[in-house]
Scaffold this motif. Structure first.
Motif, PDB file in Angstrom:
ATOM      1  N   LEU A 146       1.074  -2.674   3.784  1.00  0.00           N
ATOM      2  CA  LEU A 146       0.700  -2.612   2.376  1.00  0.00           C
ATOM      3  C   LEU A 146       0.013  -3.924   2.005  1.00  0.00           C
ATOM      4  O   LEU A 146       0.567  -5.005   2.211  1.00  0.00           O
ATOM      5  N   VAL A 147      -1.212  -3.835   1.474  1.00  0.00           N
ATOM      6  CA  VAL A 147      -1.965  -5.051   1.172  1.00  0.00           C
ATOM      7  C   VAL A 147      -2.200  -5.261  -0.327  1.00  0.00           C
ATOM      8  O   VAL A 147      -2.572  -6.354  -0.745  1.00  0.00           O
ATOM      9  N   ALA A 148      -1.984  -4.228  -1.152  1.00  0.00           N
ATOM     10  CA  ALA A 148      -2.161  -4.386  -2.594  1.00  0.00           C
ATOM     11  C   ALA A 148      -1.451  -3.256  -3.323  1.00  0.00           C
ATOM     12  O   ALA A 148      -1.227  -2.174  -2.760  1.00  0.00           O
TER      13      ALA A 148
ATOM     14  N   GLU B  55       9.341   6.811 -12.656  1.00  0.00           N
ATOM     15  CA  GLU B  55       8.966   7.769 -13.702  1.00  0.00           C
ATOM     16  C   GLU B  55       7.459   7.990 -13.836  1.00  0.00           C
ATOM     17  O   GLU B  55       7.036   8.992 -14.417  1.00  0.00           O
ATOM     18  N   PHE B  56       6.654   7.077 -13.314  1.00  0.00           N
ATOM     19  CA  PHE B  56       5.201   7.227 -13.382  1.00  0.00           C
ATOM     20  C   PHE B  56       4.549   7.010 -12.018  1.00  0.00           C
ATOM     21  O   PHE B  56       3.576   6.255 -11.904  1.00  0.00           O
ATOM     22  N   PRO B  57       5.028   7.653 -10.943  1.00  0.00           N
ATOM     23  CA  PRO B  57       4.469   7.359  -9.617  1.00  0.00           C
ATOM     24  C   PRO B  57       2.990   7.696  -9.484  1.00  0.00           C
ATOM     25  O   PRO B  57       2.286   7.105  -8.671  1.00  0.00           O
ATOM     26  N   GLU B  58       2.500   8.644 -10.298  1.00  0.00           N
ATOM     27  CA  GLU B  58       1.074   8.986 -10.235  1.00  0.00           C
ATOM     28  C   GLU B  58       0.194   7.900 -10.846  1.00  0.00           C
ATOM     29  O   GLU B  58      -1.033   7.917 -10.695  1.00  0.00           O
ATOM     30  N   TYR B  59       0.825   6.919 -11.530  1.00  0.00           N
ATOM     31  CA  TYR B  59       0.104   5.788 -12.114  1.00  0.00           C
ATOM     32  C   TYR B  59       0.268   4.516 -11.271  1.00  0.00           C
ATOM     33  O   TYR B  59      -0.141   3.441 -11.689  1.00  0.00           O
ATOM     34  N   VAL B  60       0.878   4.647 -10.105  1.00  0.00           N
ATOM     35  CA  VAL B  60       1.078   3.522  -9.189  1.00  0.00           C
ATOM     36  C   VAL B  60       0.162   3.716  -7.988  1.00  0.00           C
ATOM     37  O   VAL B  60       0.224   4.750  -7.311  1.00  0.00           O
ATOM     38  N   LEU B  61      -0.695   2.749  -7.720  1.00  0.00           N
ATOM     39  CA  LEU B  61      -1.606   2.819  -6.583  1.00  0.00           C
ATOM     40  C   LEU B  61      -1.126   1.887  -5.480  1.00  0.00           C
ATOM     41  O   LEU B  61      -0.689   0.759  -5.756  1.00  0.00           O
ATOM     42  N   VAL B  62      -1.205   2.360  -4.255  1.00  0.00           N
ATOM     43  CA  VAL B  62      -0.849   1.542  -3.092  1.00  0.00           C
ATOM     44  C   VAL B  62      -2.066   1.478  -2.179  1.00  0.00           C
ATOM     45  O   VAL B  62      -2.735   2.485  -1.936  1.00  0.00           O
ATOM     46  N   ALA B  63      -2.351   0.287  -1.702  1.00  0.00           N
ATOM     47  CA  ALA B  63      -3.476   0.090  -0.790  1.00  0.00           C
ATOM     48  C   ALA B  63      -2.932  -0.387   0.545  1.00  0.00           C
ATOM     49  O   ALA B  63      -2.148  -1.348   0.601  1.00  0.00           O
ATOM     50  N   THR B  64      -3.335   0.275   1.592  1.00  0.00           N
ATOM     51  CA  THR B  64      -2.855  -0.064   2.925  1.00  0.00           C
ATOM     52  C   THR B  64      -4.032  -0.345   3.853  1.00  0.00           C
ATOM     53  O   THR B  64      -5.143   0.145   3.649  1.00  0.00           O
ATOM     54  N   ASP B  65      -3.770  -1.158   4.856  1.00  0.00           N
ATOM     55  CA  ASP B  65      -4.759  -1.433   5.896  1.00  0.00           C
ATOM     56  C   ASP B  65      -4.526  -0.423   7.003  1.00  0.00           C
ATOM     57  O   ASP B  65      -3.719  -0.629   7.912  1.00  0.00           O
ATOM     58  N   GLY B  66      -5.211   0.712   6.897  1.00  0.00           N
ATOM     59  CA  GLY B  66      -4.984   1.836   7.789  1.00  0.00           C
ATOM     60  C   GLY B  66      -4.260   2.950   7.048  1.00  0.00           C
ATOM     61  O   GLY B  66      -3.748   2.754   5.949  1.00  0.00           O
TER      62      GLY B  66
ATOM     63  N   MET C 244     -11.212  -4.667   7.418  1.00  0.00           N
ATOM     64  CA  MET C 244     -10.013  -3.980   6.927  1.00  0.00           C
ATOM     65  C   MET C 244     -10.322  -2.497   6.699  1.00  0.00           C
ATOM     66  O   MET C 244     -11.347  -2.148   6.116  1.00  0.00           O
ATOM     67  N   ASP C 245      -9.409  -1.653   7.157  1.00  0.00           N
ATOM     68  CA  ASP C 245      -9.539  -0.205   6.984  1.00  0.00           C
ATOM     69  C   ASP C 245      -8.717   0.196   5.757  1.00  0.00           C
ATOM     70  O   ASP C 245      -7.590   0.677   5.873  1.00  0.00           O
ATOM     71  N   LEU C 246      -9.299   0.011   4.559  1.00  0.00           N
ATOM     72  CA  LEU C 246      -8.538   0.149   3.318  1.00  0.00           C
ATOM     73  C   LEU C 246      -8.381   1.608   2.917  1.00  0.00           C
ATOM     74  O   LEU C 246      -9.352   2.362   2.845  1.00  0.00           O
ATOM     75  N   HIS C 247      -7.140   1.981   2.619  1.00  0.00           N
ATOM     76  CA  HIS C 247      -6.823   3.309   2.100  1.00  0.00           C
ATOM     77  C   HIS C 247      -6.030   3.131   0.806  1.00  0.00           C
ATOM     78  O   HIS C 247      -5.024   2.410   0.784  1.00  0.00           O
TER      79      HIS C 247
END
Length: 252
Positions: A63-65, A45-56, A1-4
């Protein structure tokens, strides 16, 4: 997996896809009224506190997590201690502090979710590490987490006060797998939040949410519930009060 892993503030195009992942959360938890009213506000209201993990890293990367957290002021008047009402309370505190312009001093984890297609690859631990790093980047020295111990549902009658501090004889690490991930990452199991989430509804609603009969008074065992649901057939309602476990992490 190419996790970003990035923040939603950096990749706002993922907001619409954030809750399209297939996950293992039980349906009844979606009806906690505090969560129902506030979880969507975190994205806005808190997008800087939301993390998104993608495969690529491309625009169509799956979106994987996801990992959500909120800032709040733990040392505000009348607070000072991690609340017995856990997850629900930190959500209420976070948005109250935002409304009143209080400067936050702590970040609380709200959820880490891995898509069913990416389970078993250590992504939960990776997202926890990324959440700690993000809190540090935002200037916080501490991350707290009202942890939902993920094997407690196998022992719904066990006392959470015993379960939370149960350890393995082999290495002294927590018995519960998700608590074990937190402790291995440097977290400290601090206390129980005995009423972290509360879900109430009619017996008909609980039947739809769970498929259980809800036709007898008293405790009802529900799949993936950490403790039994209390049913009152005469009153026509049932209530679930979920305990969580507070874990405290340093981010430095």
């Amino acid at each position: 997996m190419d996790l970003h892993v990035t923040t939603l503030a950096e990749r706002p195009e993922y907001a619409a896809r954030l809750y399209q992942m297939k996950d293992l959360w039980p349906e009844f938890l979606m009806y906690d009224p505090v969560g129902w009213a506030n979880i969507g506000r975190i994205v806005v209201e808190f997008p800087e506190y939301v993390l998104v993990a993608t495969d690529g890293s491309g625009p169509d990367a799956p979106l994987v997590a996801r990992a959500l957290s909120v800032p709040f002021q733990l040392q505000a008047a009348g607070r000072g201690e991690l609340p017995d009402t856990g997850w629900d309370q930190v959500l209420l505190w976070a948005f109250s502090d935002l409304r009143h312009g209080r400067t936050p001093d702590t970040v609380s984890a709200i959820e880490i979710t891995v898509d069913n297609s990416a389970l078993g690859q250590g992504l939960s631990g990776r997202m926890l590490a990324e959440m700690r790093a993000n809190a540090r980047r935002l200037g916080f020295s501490e991350l707290v987490a009202p942890v939902r111990p993920n094997a407690k549902h196998l022992e719904p009658e066990a006392s959470i006060h015993e379960y939370a501090f149960r350890t393995r004889a082999s290495d002294g690490l927590p018995h519960d797998p998700w608590l074990r991930v937190h402790v291995r990452a440097g977290g400290r199991v601090e206390k129980v939040a005995p009423a972290s989430m509360t879900v109430s509804g009619s017996v008909e609603q609980w039947r739809r949410w769970t498929g259980a009969a809800f036709d007898t008074d008293g405790p009802v065992h529900v799949e993936r519930a950490l403790v039994p649901v209390h049913c009152d057939t005469r009153g026509g309602y049932a209530v679930y009060v979920e305990p969580n476990v507070w874990v405290r992490h340093r981010t430095d």
